[in-house]
Motif scaffolding. Structure first.
Motif, PDB file in Angstrom:
ATOM      1  N   ALA A   8       0.852  -1.192   0.000  1.00 53.15           N
ATOM      2  CA  ALA A   8       0.000   0.000   0.000  1.00 53.15           C
ATOM      3  C   ALA A   8       0.884   1.238   0.000  1.00 53.15           C
ATOM      4  N   VAL A   9       0.310   2.346  -0.462  1.00 53.79           N
ATOM      5  CA  VAL A   9       1.060   3.606  -0.524  1.00 53.79           C
ATOM      6  C   VAL A   9       0.304   4.677   0.256  1.00 53.79           C
ATOM      7  N   LEU A  10       1.034   5.392   1.092  1.00 55.29           N
ATOM      8  CA  LEU A  10       0.477   6.479   1.899  1.00 55.29           C
ATOM      9  C   LEU A  10       1.144   7.779   1.443  1.00 55.29           C
ATOM     10  N   PHE A  11       0.379   8.625   0.806  1.00 52.25           N
ATOM     11  CA  PHE A  11       0.916   9.872   0.258  1.00 52.25           C
ATOM     12  C   PHE A  11       0.640  11.047   1.186  1.00 52.25           C
ATOM     13  N   ASP A  12       1.651  11.871   1.392  1.00 56.27           N
ATOM     14  CA  ASP A  12       1.418  13.222   1.884  1.00 56.27           C
ATOM     15  C   ASP A  12       0.688  13.976   0.766  1.00 56.27           C
ATOM     16  N   LEU A  95      -0.994   7.741 -10.202  1.00 53.57           N
ATOM     17  CA  LEU A  95      -2.274   7.320  -9.627  1.00 53.57           C
ATOM     18  C   LEU A  95      -3.125   6.553 -10.636  1.00 53.57           C
ATOM     19  N   ALA A  96      -3.046   6.945 -11.905  1.00 53.56           N
ATOM     20  CA  ALA A  96      -3.845   6.275 -12.931  1.00 53.56           C
ATOM     21  C   ALA A  96      -3.451   4.813 -13.089  1.00 53.56           C
ATOM     22  N   GLY A  97      -2.170   4.524 -12.880  1.00 48.43           N
ATOM     23  CA  GLY A  97      -1.710   3.154 -13.069  1.00 48.43           C
ATOM     24  C   GLY A  97      -1.489   2.364 -11.796  1.00 48.43           C
ATOM     25  N   LEU A  98      -1.710   3.004 -10.645  1.00 43.32           N
ATOM     26  CA  LEU A  98      -1.415   2.350  -9.366  1.00 43.32           C
ATOM     27  C   LEU A  98      -2.452   1.280  -9.045  1.00 43.32           C
ATOM     28  N   ARG A  99      -1.997   0.061  -8.874  1.00 41.79           N
ATOM     29  CA  ARG A  99      -2.904  -1.043  -8.555  1.00 41.79           C
ATOM     30  C   ARG A  99      -2.949  -1.353  -7.065  1.00 41.79           C
ATOM     31  N   LEU A 100      -2.059  -0.754  -6.302  1.00 43.60           N
ATOM     32  CA  LEU A 100      -2.031  -0.955  -4.853  1.00 43.60           C
ATOM     33  C   LEU A 100      -3.039  -0.022  -4.178  1.00 43.60           C
ATOM     34  N   ALA A 200       5.062  -1.038 -10.141  1.00 41.78           N
ATOM     35  CA  ALA A 200       4.296  -1.784 -11.157  1.00 41.78           C
ATOM     36  C   ALA A 200       4.004  -3.192 -10.647  1.00 41.78           C
ATOM     37  N   ARG A 201       2.757  -3.601 -10.768  1.00 41.43           N
ATOM     38  CA  ARG A 201       2.361  -4.944 -10.295  1.00 41.43           C
ATOM     39  C   ARG A 201       1.646  -5.662 -11.442  1.00 41.43           C
TER      40      ARG A 201
END
Length: 201
Positions: A8-12, A95-100, A200-201
């Motif tokens: 998972a990704v947590l963005f500021d 963000l458009a390509g993020l699968r997580l 990339a996943r």
């Protein structure tokens, strides 16, 4: 850097997904004039931190009510200042390509966060604001909450930050930290687009 263990990704928000630095600095400049503070001293501690924390550092003479009022005034100066708020380079492609699963963890309040994300055209699936926690960055509470809401262990989260207080919060949460703007993280990046091949996943 190998990020294959990241789940998972947590963005500021400010300076990471949303380019709002000019708006942030305009608001603090106006606030500094109203509160008799040195703008350079303010900006040295303001980026990435909750307004209340900055107020306490700059105006230690204020009581709790005074700090709350001063922080509310600073946020008020930002709500409608959205004319040049845009996504940061690479943000929309990432963000458009993020699968997580991902979340935004910000020191802004919910009104400002939604205004800025909206101006940048970003729809965060999970949003953690300063109102959701009892202690802001550099405390890890926000990132721990974000990881919990996504159902992912903090150690398997990537925190993406542009400020030292945010990097400190991510590290204290036990996450891997990618840092922008020359800030020292586990991974240094020029823009968030550099994460696309790594995630990339």
């Amino acid at each position: 850097m190998d990020l294959t263990s990241i789940e998972a990704v947590l963005f500021d928000m400010d300076g990471t997904l949303v380019d709002s630095d000019a708006a942030v600095e305009r608001a603090w400049a106006t606030w500094a004039g109203e509160y008799g503070a040195d703008i350079d001293a303010v900006l040295a501690v303001a980026h990435g931190a909750p307004a209340g924390r900055t107020v306490r550092i700059i105006r230690p003479d204020l009581d709790d009510a005074g700090v709350a009022a001063a922080a509310a005034r600073q946020l008020e100066l930002q709500y409608d200042d959205l004319s040049d708020v845009v996504p940061t380079p690479g943000a929309m492609a990432l963000l458009a390509g993020l699968r997580l699963p991902w979340a935004v963890v910000t020191s802004a309040d919910v009104r400002l966060a939604k205004a800025r994300l909206g101006a940048a055209g970003i729809d965060a699936p999970v949003l953690v604001t300063v109102e959701d926690i009892s202690a802001g960055k550099p405390d890890p509470e926000g990132y721990l909450r974000g990881a919990s809401l996504l159902g992912v262990a903090p150690a398997r989260c990537l925190v993406v930050e542009d400020a030292e207080v945010g990097v400190a919060a991510g590290r204290a949460a036990g996450a891997v930290v990618a840092a922008l703007k020359g800030v020292d993280g586990d991974l240094r990046i020029r823009d968030v687009g550099e994460l696309i091949p790594l995630l990339a996943r």
